[in-house]
Design a protein around this motif. Structure first.
Motif, PDB file in Angstrom:
ATOM      1  N   ASN A 102      26.172  12.830 -47.701  1.00  0.00           N
ATOM      2  CA  ASN A 102      26.134  11.467 -47.436  1.00  0.00           C
ATOM      3  C   ASN A 102      25.914  10.544 -46.585  1.00  0.00           C
ATOM      4  OD1 ASN A 102      28.733  11.454 -49.801  1.00  0.00           O
ATOM      5  ND2 ASN A 102      29.539  12.433 -47.823  1.00  0.00           N
ATOM      6  N   GLU A 103      24.766   9.728 -47.125  1.00  0.00           N
ATOM      7  CA  GLU A 103      24.053   8.874 -46.201  1.00  0.00           C
ATOM      8  C   GLU A 103      24.803   7.406 -45.532  1.00  0.00           C
ATOM      9  OE1 GLU A 103      20.345   8.035 -48.489  1.00  0.00           O
ATOM     10  OE2 GLU A 103      19.908  10.358 -49.158  1.00  0.00           O
ATOM     11  N   TYR A 104      24.332   7.198 -44.424  1.00  0.00           N
ATOM     12  CA  TYR A 104      24.953   6.128 -43.899  1.00  0.00           C
ATOM     13  C   TYR A 104      23.366   5.152 -43.155  1.00  0.00           C
ATOM     14  CZ  TYR A 104      29.110   8.331 -44.712  1.00  0.00           C
ATOM     15  OH  TYR A 104      29.862   9.553 -45.021  1.00  0.00           O
ATOM     16  N   SER A 105      23.730   3.927 -43.670  1.00  0.00           N
ATOM     17  CA  SER A 105      22.342   3.048 -42.846  1.00  0.00           C
ATOM     18  C   SER A 105      22.793   3.098 -41.350  1.00  0.00           C
ATOM     19  CB  SER A 105      22.261   1.988 -43.501  1.00  0.00           C
ATOM     20  OG  SER A 105      21.795   1.983 -44.539  1.00  0.00           O
ATOM     21  N   ILE A 106      22.141   3.327 -40.162  1.00  0.00           N
ATOM     22  CA  ILE A 106      22.314   2.990 -38.519  1.00  0.00           C
ATOM     23  C   ILE A 106      20.652   2.437 -38.513  1.00  0.00           C
ATOM     24  CG2 ILE A 106      23.105   5.242 -38.609  1.00  0.00           C
ATOM     25  CD1 ILE A 106      20.728   6.597 -38.127  1.00  0.00           C
ATOM     26  N   THR A 107      21.414   2.110 -37.015  1.00  0.00           N
ATOM     27  CA  THR A 107      20.010   1.307 -35.913  1.00  0.00           C
ATOM     28  C   THR A 107      18.625   2.326 -35.569  1.00  0.00           C
ATOM     29  OG1 THR A 107      21.032   1.482 -34.698  1.00  0.00           O
ATOM     30  CG2 THR A 107      21.695   0.028 -35.444  1.00  0.00           C
ATOM     31  N   GLU A 108      17.902   2.169 -35.289  1.00  0.00           N
ATOM     32  CA  GLU A 108      17.066   2.995 -34.604  1.00  0.00           C
ATOM     33  C   GLU A 108      17.530   3.415 -33.236  1.00  0.00           C
ATOM     34  OE1 GLU A 108      12.968   4.679 -34.052  1.00  0.00           O
ATOM     35  OE2 GLU A 108      14.071   3.120 -35.472  1.00  0.00           O
ATOM     36  N   LYS A 109      18.213   2.451 -32.457  1.00  0.00           N
ATOM     37  CA  LYS A 109      19.226   3.686 -31.198  1.00  0.00           C
ATOM     38  C   LYS A 109      19.959   4.595 -31.491  1.00  0.00           C
ATOM     39  CE  LYS A 109      21.300   1.634 -27.099  1.00  0.00           C
ATOM     40  NZ  LYS A 109      21.998   0.539 -26.813  1.00  0.00           N
ATOM     41  N   GLU A 110      20.145   3.855 -32.597  1.00  0.00           N
ATOM     42  CA  GLU A 110      21.423   4.854 -33.121  1.00  0.00           C
ATOM     43  C   GLU A 110      20.878   6.480 -33.566  1.00  0.00           C
ATOM     44  OE1 GLU A 110      26.191   3.484 -35.225  1.00  0.00           O
ATOM     45  OE2 GLU A 110      23.782   2.485 -36.054  1.00  0.00           O
ATOM     46  N   SER A 111      19.810   6.161 -33.723  1.00  0.00           N
ATOM     47  CA  SER A 111      19.479   7.260 -34.800  1.00  0.00           C
ATOM     48  C   SER A 111      18.427   8.285 -33.414  1.00  0.00           C
ATOM     49  CB  SER A 111      17.789   7.208 -35.555  1.00  0.00           C
ATOM     50  OG  SER A 111      16.934   6.426 -35.246  1.00  0.00           O
ATOM     51  N   MET A 112      18.333   8.014 -32.248  1.00  0.00           N
ATOM     52  CA  MET A 112      17.886   8.341 -30.821  1.00  0.00           C
ATOM     53  C   MET A 112      18.501   9.754 -30.425  1.00  0.00           C
ATOM     54  SD  MET A 112      16.647   5.287 -28.919  1.00  0.00           S
ATOM     55  CE  MET A 112      14.669   6.012 -28.315  1.00  0.00           C
ATOM     56  N   ASN A 113      20.782   9.702 -30.778  1.00  0.00           N
ATOM     57  CA  ASN A 113      20.961  10.647 -30.528  1.00  0.00           C
ATOM     58  C   ASN A 113      21.961  11.650 -31.625  1.00  0.00           C
ATOM     59  OD1 ASN A 113      21.098   9.569 -27.817  1.00  0.00           O
ATOM     60  ND2 ASN A 113      22.973   7.740 -28.743  1.00  0.00           N
ATOM     61  N   ILE A 114      21.179  11.439 -32.911  1.00  0.00           N
ATOM     62  CA  ILE A 114      20.971  12.589 -33.464  1.00  0.00           C
ATOM     63  C   ILE A 114      20.335  13.224 -33.900  1.00  0.00           C
ATOM     64  CG2 ILE A 114      21.523  12.067 -36.165  1.00  0.00           C
ATOM     65  CD1 ILE A 114      23.138   9.994 -35.658  1.00  0.00           C
TER      66      ILE A 114
END
Length: 163
Positions: free
Chosen positions: A130-142
């Motif tokens: 399952n895919e979800y859109s995220i922000t650049e900032k959120e992606s830094m912790n994944i």
């Protein structure tokens, strides 16, 4: 952990990628003295999501009860299953499927995600695809959606101390 079947090392020295399934138990050589074990959690678009168990052995054989009581040593990550199990290109380690847990259903994995995408179009994907859109900032912790080779996995394991 019902319906767990374990077979001997070298029974299936190579497993084609299309035959790797959720619940497969694997073993790999860490060095000449250590064999680690793990399980395939699910298929990913770039490999398979796997967990490494919190024990190792001096041989590639393992007691079924040891696997039944195993916990994850590391957070789940993506392995390059084509490279490790099918083509076996890595010369520093041997990876083999040595068992299978029928009807395996991952638990406690609702917060496991991997990120991908270019700036301003980042996405996160869970272990079920399952895919979800995220922000650049959120992606830094994944963790990034990228498969690991044997080299990368050994580097991760060097950070953990188990006896």
């Amino acid at each position: 952990m019902n319906n767990l079947k374990i077979w001997k090392w070298n029974k299936k020295p190579r497993t084609m990628i299309r035959f790797i399934k959720n619940g497969d138990i694997f073993c790999f050589t860490f060095n000449k003295e250590k064999y680690y074990f793990g399980r395939i959690i699910s298929k990913s678009i770039v490999g398979h999501i796997a967990e490494i168990f919190n024990f190792y052995s001096e041989s590639p054989s393992i007691d079924e009860n040891k696997i039944k009581s195993a916990k994850s040593l590391t957070p789940p990550f993506i392995i390059d299953s084509y490279l490790l199990f099918d083509k076996k290109y890595e010369s520093d380690s041997d990876w083999q499927i040595i068992g299978h847990q029928e009807n395996y259903k991952p638990t406690n994995m609702d917060d496991i995600y991997f990120s991908y995408g270019a700036e301003n179009s980042r996405k996160k994907i869970d272990i079920w695809g399952n895919e979800y859109s995220i922000t650049e900032k959120e992606s830094m912790n994944i963790p990034i959606l990228t498969p690991y080779s044997s080299y990368h996995i050994k580097k991760i394991l060097e950070k953990f101390s188990i006896e």
